[in-house]
Motif scaffolding. Structure first.
Motif, PDB file in Angstrom:
ATOM      1  N   ALA A 325     -45.778   0.698 -35.474  1.00  0.00           N
ATOM      2  CA  ALA A 325     -46.077   0.024 -34.205  1.00  0.00           C
ATOM      3  C   ALA A 325     -44.816  -0.637 -33.687  1.00  0.00           C
ATOM      4  O   ALA A 325     -44.006  -1.152 -34.460  1.00  0.00           O
ATOM      5  N   LEU A 326     -44.655  -0.629 -32.368  1.00  0.00           N
ATOM      6  CA  LEU A 326     -43.523  -1.252 -31.690  1.00  0.00           C
ATOM      7  C   LEU A 326     -44.049  -2.067 -30.522  1.00  0.00           C
ATOM      8  O   LEU A 326     -44.832  -1.565 -29.700  1.00  0.00           O
ATOM      9  N   SER A 327     -43.624  -3.320 -30.453  1.00  0.00           N
ATOM     10  CA  SER A 327     -44.044  -4.180 -29.351  1.00  0.00           C
ATOM     11  C   SER A 327     -43.476  -3.653 -28.038  1.00  0.00           C
ATOM     12  O   SER A 327     -42.325  -3.224 -27.968  1.00  0.00           O
ATOM     13  N   GLN A 328     -44.270  -3.728 -26.977  1.00  0.00           N
ATOM     14  CA  GLN A 328     -43.847  -3.245 -25.678  1.00  0.00           C
ATOM     15  C   GLN A 328     -43.094  -4.272 -24.862  1.00  0.00           C
ATOM     16  O   GLN A 328     -42.502  -3.932 -23.837  1.00  0.00           O
ATOM     17  N   ASP A 329     -43.077  -5.533 -25.297  1.00  0.00           N
ATOM     18  CA  ASP A 329     -42.419  -6.561 -24.509  1.00  0.00           C
ATOM     19  C   ASP A 329     -41.351  -7.326 -25.282  1.00  0.00           C
ATOM     20  O   ASP A 329     -40.726  -8.221 -24.708  1.00  0.00           O
ATOM     21  N   ASP A 330     -41.112  -7.026 -26.561  1.00  0.00           N
ATOM     22  CA  ASP A 330     -40.016  -7.659 -27.286  1.00  0.00           C
ATOM     23  C   ASP A 330     -39.581  -6.741 -28.425  1.00  0.00           C
ATOM     24  O   ASP A 330     -40.095  -5.633 -28.584  1.00  0.00           O
ATOM     25  N   ALA A 331     -38.627  -7.204 -29.216  1.00  0.00           N
ATOM     26  CA  ALA A 331     -38.046  -6.390 -30.290  1.00  0.00           C
ATOM     27  C   ALA A 331     -38.738  -6.705 -31.608  1.00  0.00           C
ATOM     28  O   ALA A 331     -38.210  -7.423 -32.456  1.00  0.00           O
ATOM     29  N   THR A 332     -39.941  -6.187 -31.787  1.00  0.00           N
ATOM     30  CA  THR A 332     -40.701  -6.368 -33.019  1.00  0.00           C
ATOM     31  C   THR A 332     -41.236  -5.016 -33.462  1.00  0.00           C
ATOM     32  O   THR A 332     -41.852  -4.294 -32.669  1.00  0.00           O
ATOM     33  N   VAL A 333     -41.010  -4.681 -34.725  1.00  0.00           N
ATOM     34  CA  VAL A 333     -41.445  -3.419 -35.310  1.00  0.00           C
ATOM     35  C   VAL A 333     -42.337  -3.738 -36.499  1.00  0.00           C
ATOM     36  O   VAL A 333     -42.028  -4.632 -37.300  1.00  0.00           O
ATOM     37  N   ALA A 334     -43.453  -3.028 -36.623  1.00  0.00           N
ATOM     38  CA  ALA A 334     -44.365  -3.178 -37.755  1.00  0.00           C
ATOM     39  C   ALA A 334     -44.586  -1.816 -38.395  1.00  0.00           C
ATOM     40  O   ALA A 334     -44.791  -0.820 -37.688  1.00  0.00           O
ATOM     41  N   THR A 335     -44.528  -1.774 -39.721  1.00  0.00           N
ATOM     42  CA  THR A 335     -44.738  -0.542 -40.475  1.00  0.00           C
ATOM     43  C   THR A 335     -45.754  -0.800 -41.576  1.00  0.00           C
ATOM     44  O   THR A 335     -45.890  -1.927 -42.076  1.00  0.00           O
ATOM     45  N   ALA A 336     -46.469   0.263 -41.945  1.00  0.00           N
ATOM     46  CA  ALA A 336     -47.430   0.213 -43.047  1.00  0.00           C
ATOM     47  C   ALA A 336     -47.106   1.339 -44.016  1.00  0.00           C
ATOM     48  O   ALA A 336     -47.092   2.514 -43.622  1.00  0.00           O
ATOM     49  N   SER A 337     -46.846   0.985 -45.251  1.00  0.00           N
ATOM     50  CA  SER A 337     -46.539   1.950 -46.309  1.00  0.00           C
ATOM     51  C   SER A 337     -47.277   1.523 -47.563  1.00  0.00           C
ATOM     52  O   SER A 337     -47.126   0.370 -48.003  1.00  0.00           O
ATOM     53  N   ALA A 338     -48.059   2.450 -48.119  1.00  0.00           N
ATOM     54  CA  ALA A 338     -48.901   2.144 -49.278  1.00  0.00           C
ATOM     55  C   ALA A 338     -49.810   0.960 -48.930  1.00  0.00           C
ATOM     56  O   ALA A 338     -50.553   1.015 -47.964  1.00  0.00           O
TER      57      ALA A 338
END
Length: 617
Positions: A325-338
């Protein structure tokens, strides 16, 4: 009123005023006879217009003024300047001035005063701001004074802002906002016409920009360049900028807002890596400044589109990345692994770091970042039959939904989250969409009760109080969030609906059979459709553009010995870019990564599709 009558009327009013000011109040009999023989020259209500000086003074002050007979309109002084002049000037010689002013008022009785007497101009503007464009047009036909007020720049500038025209402009940018508003309305009508015309019939050309320019309709449709010997894995877009990942490990970016579709490769961190030597791309995301790609081996690359083609940060997971997931209004990235969810964001110095890390008991299938959360990002993660609200501020993990049917789709807005859950056929309970409040953490609505599972839901891009969803039964449904009912149900596809989006008048949906359909849901009518051989995995449109991506489920190369455009469209995926207002295309991309270098060739090889309206083929 002719000159003789005016002279007679003036003389008699002077006599009455002289009698009123005389020390003796006795009325002579001759005066009464003259009043009985007086011709009807004073407009009023019968005998109410008597020779009382107080009534004359009241007429001059605008109080109790008798309505005039509807005679021909005469030229007079401006109403505003006349009313703002001193009205009562008593003293020597006041009688003559009083009568002259009264005569002018009687001749101009048809001019209805309005704001010039009781209200200042600024207060009049404040009242007119509550009118729409049609009501302002009607008010401009009342009088000259109303026309000046109804055509004030402040009112039309505010209308442009309310309807979304030129939102970044200030009132000093243009001198006639009413004309600008009319031009914006005409462009909006042209865009709607082009949307309704559709893509037309395809003709394939090379080394050119495809256009259909007929009468008042302007537009373009293009099939973006493919990578030889590679299958399309994932596509995402934001504001006309498209990112695509392939089985060769390549990541490409197009800026469809320009005439020149430069599609550079986003390189890996190691400059010695050859193209196509990386693992398959699992997910790609993009916003106005960042591009993110997740690979099968657990690596994550983050590019800054304003600085260059090499990543600014590279992160590694121990296992495959299951959601991105990537925020559409700022520089934030979220990942899910295991069983781990990681949120990344840059520090104040610009160095990327882990903002928060969470552990969940099940594998995460769906992950979204909540928009407009301020300094501390918030994410929503769906793991089987669990739904978590993840806050980076205190690394808090809040359980929203648990121990129910598994989640099948997910979308979030600034204050709500909507997700579909599977049905329980053995208890005769169908599939539903649950809407939760992010602030209160409780369920607000339970929507739908259908036999098949919901496959996609779009809450963030829908109009207020509405939401659109797609189902495995091939139907597209519009949900009313105020009543909880289904406002409209369309049989759109033969197989399941894989992507859907709506605005204030149309719906664009994509199906697993490869069909893209455009509907006018106000009239329940299909406008046009386009077919390709792969499921539609991505749809994104604005008022003047549309991006669609047909991504195959199987990433195995087929017919590797044949590298042609037909083979690519049939087996390797397809990206289409529709532009319904060619005059809005720029000649150079605002993103440096998508600009042509000085030594670049004047022409590039593109496989494009030209579209014409049906009635001009």
């Amino acid at each position: 009123m002719d000159d003789c009558s005016l002279d007679e009327f003036r003389r008699r009013w002077q006599e009455e005023l002289a009698q009123a000011q005389a020390p003796r109040k006795r009325r002579r009999p001759e005066a009464a006879e003259r009043w009985a023989r007086r011709p009807e020259v004073v407009p009023g209500r019968g005998e109410q217009a008597s020779g009382d000086p107080a009534l004359a003074q009241g007429l001059l002050e605008g109080a109790g003024r008798p309505p005039a007979a509807r005679a021909t309109r005469t030229e007079g002084q401006d109403v505003a300047s006349r009313s703002r002049s001193p009205l009562a000037r008593e003293g020597a010689g006041g009688g003559e001035q009083l009568v002259d002013q009264l005569i002018r008022d009687l001749n101009e009785m048809n001019d209805v005063p309005f704001f010039d007497i009781q209200l200042p101009y600024e207060l009049a503007i404040n009242i007119f701001q509550y009118l729409d464009r049609k009501e302002l047009g009607r008010c401009a036909q009342v009088s000259k004074t109303w026309k000046v007020i109804a055509e004030d720049e402040v009112l039309w500038y505010r209308l442009c802002q309310q309807e979304g025209h030129l939102p970044d402009s200030s009132i000093s940018d243009y001198s006639c906002w009413k004309l600008i508003f009319q031009e914006c309305r005409a462009k909006e009508h042209m865009l709607r016409t082009n949307w309704k015309v559709g893509s037309g019939q395809y003709h394939y050309l090379l080394n050119c920009i495809p256009l259909f320019l007929t009468q008042n309709r302007k537009g373009a449709v293009s099939e973006l360049e493919h990578i030889p010997d590679a299958v399309l894995c994932d596509v995402h877009s934001h504001d006309g900028v498209v990112i695509a990942g392939y089985t060769s490990g390549d990541v490409r970016v197009w800026d469809t807002r320009t005439w020149d579709y430069v599609a550079p490769f986003l390189e890996s961190e190691d400059e010695e890596d050859e193209p196509g030597m990386q693992p398959n791309v699992s997910f790609v995301r993009i916003n106005s400044s960042l591009a993110v790609a997740a690979y099968e081996d657990g690596f994550l690359n983050i590019w800054d589109l304003r600085t260059g083609k090499y990543p600014v940060h590279r992160f590694e997971h121990d296992a495959r990345i299951q959601a991105l997931a990537l925020s559409q209004d700022d520089a934030t990235v979220a990942t899910a692994s295991a069983f781990d969810v990681v949120m990344l964001s840059p520090s104040e110095e610009g160095y990327w770091q882990i903002a928060a890390e969470f552990e969940v008991p099940k594998l995460v299938q769906y992950l979204e970042i909540v928009p407009e959360t301020g300094r501390y990002p918030v994410a929503v993660a769906a793991a089987g039959d669990l739904m978590y609200l993840l806050k980076a501020e205190d690394s808090a993990r809040t359980l929203l939904y648990a121990h129910g049917p598994p989640v099948t789709c997910l979308d979030v807005s600034a204050n709500q989250v909507a997700f579909g859950v599977q049905g329980l056929g053995w208890v005769y309970e169908g599939s539903k969409i649950l809407v939760y409040s992010l602030e209160a953490g409780r369920r607000l609505l339970k929507l739908g009760n259908v036999l098949r599972d919901f496959t996609c839901v779009n809450l963030s891009d829908s109009p207020p109080n509405l939401m659109v969803s797609g189902n495995m039964d091939g139907r597209v449904r519009i949900h009313d969030l105020r009543s909880g009912n289904i406002a409209l149900s369309l049989s759109a596809h033969q197989l399941g609906v894989s992507a859907v989006q709506m605005d204030d008048w149309k719906i664009v949906s994509g199906g697993e059979e490869g069909l893209v359909s455009v509907w006018d849901y106000r009239t329940n009518q299909k406008l046009w459709e386009v077919y390709s051989g792969h499921p539609v995995q991505h749809i994104s449109f604005s008022s003047h553009s549309l991006i669609t991506a047909n991504v195959p489920y199987q990433t195995v190369m087929r017919n590797v010995d044949l590298d042609s455009f037909t083979t690519h469209r049939r087996h390797r995926g397809l990206i289409r870019a529709y532009e319904f207002a060619v005059d809005q295309l720029a000649f150079q991309s605002p993103l440096p990564v998508c600009r042509s270098s000085c030594d670049a060739m004047a022409t590039h090889y593109y496989d494009l599709a030209l579209a014409f309206p049906y009635n001009h083929v």
